[in-house]
Design a protein around this motif. Structure first.
Motif, short mmCIF file in Angstrom:
data_model
loop_
_atom_site.label_atom_id
_atom_site.label_comp_id
_atom_site.label_asym_id
_atom_site.label_seq_id
_atom_site.Cartn_x
_atom_site.Cartn_y
_atom_site.Cartn_z
N SER A 117 -35.20 54.84 19.16
CA SER A 117 -35.13 55.79 20.28
C SER A 117 -35.52 55.13 21.59
CB SER A 117 -36.05 56.99 20.01
OG SER A 117 -35.65 57.65 18.83
N GLN A 118 -36.50 54.22 21.53
CA GLN A 118 -36.90 53.47 22.73
C GLN A 118 -35.78 52.55 23.20
OE1 GLN A 118 -40.55 51.90 21.05
NE2 GLN A 118 -41.81 53.18 22.40
N CYS B 212 -32.61 52.98 22.80
CA CYS B 212 -31.55 53.82 23.38
C CYS B 212 -32.02 54.59 24.60
CB CYS B 212 -31.05 54.81 22.33
SG CYS B 212 -30.35 54.06 20.87
N ASN B 213 -33.31 54.50 24.89
CA ASN B 213 -33.90 55.25 26.00
C ASN B 213 -33.63 56.75 25.85
OD1 ASN B 213 -35.57 55.07 28.18
ND2 ASN B 213 -33.92 54.79 29.67
N ASN B 214 -33.83 57.26 24.64
CA ASN B 214 -33.53 58.66 24.32
C ASN B 214 -34.84 59.46 24.30
OD1 ASN B 214 -32.92 61.11 23.01
ND2 ASN B 214 -31.13 60.16 22.02
N ASP B 215 -35.12 60.12 25.41
CA ASP B 215 -36.37 60.88 25.55
C ASP B 215 -36.44 62.06 24.56
OD1 ASP B 215 -37.21 59.19 27.53
OD2 ASP B 215 -36.61 60.52 29.17
N PHE B 216 -35.30 62.66 24.27
CA PHE B 216 -35.27 63.78 23.32
C PHE B 216 -35.76 63.32 21.95
CE2 PHE B 216 -33.48 66.81 20.36
CZ PHE B 216 -33.63 68.02 21.01
N LEU B 217 -35.21 62.21 21.46
CA LEU B 217 -35.64 61.70 20.16
C LEU B 217 -37.07 61.17 20.21
CD1 LEU B 217 -32.42 59.94 18.82
CD2 LEU B 217 -33.40 62.13 18.10
N SER C 131 -37.17 65.94 28.52
CA SER C 131 -35.87 66.06 27.87
C SER C 131 -35.50 67.51 27.52
CB SER C 131 -35.85 65.24 26.58
OG SER C 131 -36.79 65.76 25.64
N ASN D 150 -36.85 69.37 25.24
CA ASN D 150 -36.89 69.56 23.79
C ASN D 150 -37.98 70.59 23.50
OD1 ASN D 150 -37.15 69.51 21.04
ND2 ASN D 150 -37.15 67.29 20.86
#
Length: 167
Positions: free
Chosen positions: A28-29, A31-36, A71, A73
């Motif tokens: 997730s880091q 991909c820079n995916n704050d939601f995950l 994000s 979430n």
């Protein structure tokens, strides 16, 4: 997939679950995916809670709150506040616990997170029960029961009934 593997193994094999969630966090880091990331930090907070590493649990739950807000979430946001409320309850910080559990309740109501709403209502009931306030405890257990019945959430309905019966 890794977060689901964590959820499926956390109670039976927490060390295996830890491996999955750390791997999910790293991905997730990347991909820079704050939601995950919000989900990963929330799950890590729970992992450290069951390992009785409360300070680490709180750090990860607060990280989850930051990423959850960023994000949007709301499920992880409500779950993190719910877990922090439980931690405060267990540490006899009843005021802090109620504040966090009410935040979890509001987030759950606003975003139609019915199972999380039932969970936070039951936890508020537990909080009042610990303080020997059976009238307010019953009020929150009843709210959870009604919502669970209306939404066919059998686990929460049964848990609400058992809490009411024990009072």
């Amino acid at each position: 997939k890794l977060i689901v593997k964590f959820e499926n193994t956390i109670n039976s094999h927490p060390d295996s679950a830890y491996f999955y969630i750390i791997k999910a966090k790293k991905e997730s880091q990347k991909c820079n995916n704050d939601f995950l990331l919000s989900r990963c930090y929330c799950k890590l907070g729970y992992y450290y809670y069951i390992k009785n590493e409360i300070d680490k649990s709180k750090i990860h739950l607060n990280q989850s709150i930051l990423f959850s807000r960023k994000s949007k979430n709301f499920k992880s946001l409500a779950a993190a506040y719910n877990q922090l409320g439980i931690i405060d309850m267990e540490r006899s910080d009843f005021e802090g616990s109620l504040k966090k559990l009410l935040i979890a309740t509001k987030i759950s109501e606003t975003n139609d997170l019915i199972a999380m709403l039932c969970s936070s209502l039951i936890n508020i009931g537990n909080l009042f029960e610990i303080q020997n306030d059976t009238i307010h405890a019953l009020e929150y257990y009843e709210k959870s029961k009604e919502i669970a019945e209306k939404n066919d959430l059998e686990d929460y309905k049964l848990y609400s009934y058992s809490c009411i019966a024990i009072l």
